[in-house]
Design a protein around this motif. Structure first.
Motif, PDB file in Angstrom:
ATOM      1  N   GLN A 124       0.829  -1.108  -0.160  1.00  0.00           N
ATOM      2  CA  GLN A 124       0.043  -0.051   0.190  1.00  0.00           C
ATOM      3  C   GLN A 124       1.006   1.272   0.017  1.00  0.00           C
ATOM      4  O   GLN A 124       1.732   1.498   0.811  1.00  0.00           O
ATOM      5  N   SER A 138       0.229   4.043   0.764  1.00  0.00           N
ATOM      6  CA  SER A 138       0.082   5.137   1.917  1.00  0.00           C
ATOM      7  C   SER A 138       0.812   4.815   3.192  1.00  0.00           C
ATOM      8  O   SER A 138       0.908   5.633   4.234  1.00  0.00           O
ATOM      9  N   THR A 139       1.371   3.500   3.190  1.00  0.00           N
ATOM     10  CA  THR A 139       2.090   3.076   4.260  1.00  0.00           C
ATOM     11  C   THR A 139       3.556   3.296   4.300  1.00  0.00           C
ATOM     12  O   THR A 139       4.456   3.249   5.097  1.00  0.00           O
TER      13      THR A 139
END
Length: 127
Positions: free
Chosen positions: A110, A112-113
């Motif tokens: 991901q 966003s991580t």
């Protein structure tokens, strides 16, 4: 803070090869994961591949497995992406990324991580 500087990329014909490199500086350590994402026009950023700096565990997106190879050099916190048998659908801006992962083996896909990003480098594959 971690700074990432990418190099490589360019224009290549389908079936050709390119190599991308990314050097990390700042608060780097073997507890980090480093990897590559890509973003094509009007598409979301997607995971390509990543490696754990401790242990060398790797993950690949299915569409690149067998064609792309990620490698690392812990002495200078460099990761490279060897891309072979390139296809027009590989055309995108490729981003180097890093995240502090406490040395965990699990690699997140991901975006966003992931905390740190390079400026991106264009890869264009012509048909």
């Amino acid at each position: 803070q971690v700074q990432l500087v990418e190099s490589g990329g360019g224009l290549v014909q389908a079936g050709g090869s390119l190599r991308l490199s990314c050097v990390a500086s700042g608060r780097t350590s073997s507890s980090y994961h480093m990897g590559w994402f890509r973003q094509a026009p009007e598409k979301e950023r997607e995971f390509v591949t990543a490696v754990t700096l401790s242990g060398g565990n790797t993950e690949y997106q299915d569409s690149v497995r067998g064609r792309f190879t990620i490698s690392k050099d812990n002495t200078n916190y460099t990761v490279s992406l060897q891309m072979n048998s390139l296809k027009p659908e590989d055309t995108a801006v490729y981003y180097c990324a890093a995240r502090y992962a406490l040395g965990a083996r699990y690699i997140s896909r991901q975006p966003s991580t992931w905390s740190y990003w390079g400026q991106g480098t264009q890869v264009t594959v012509s048909s």
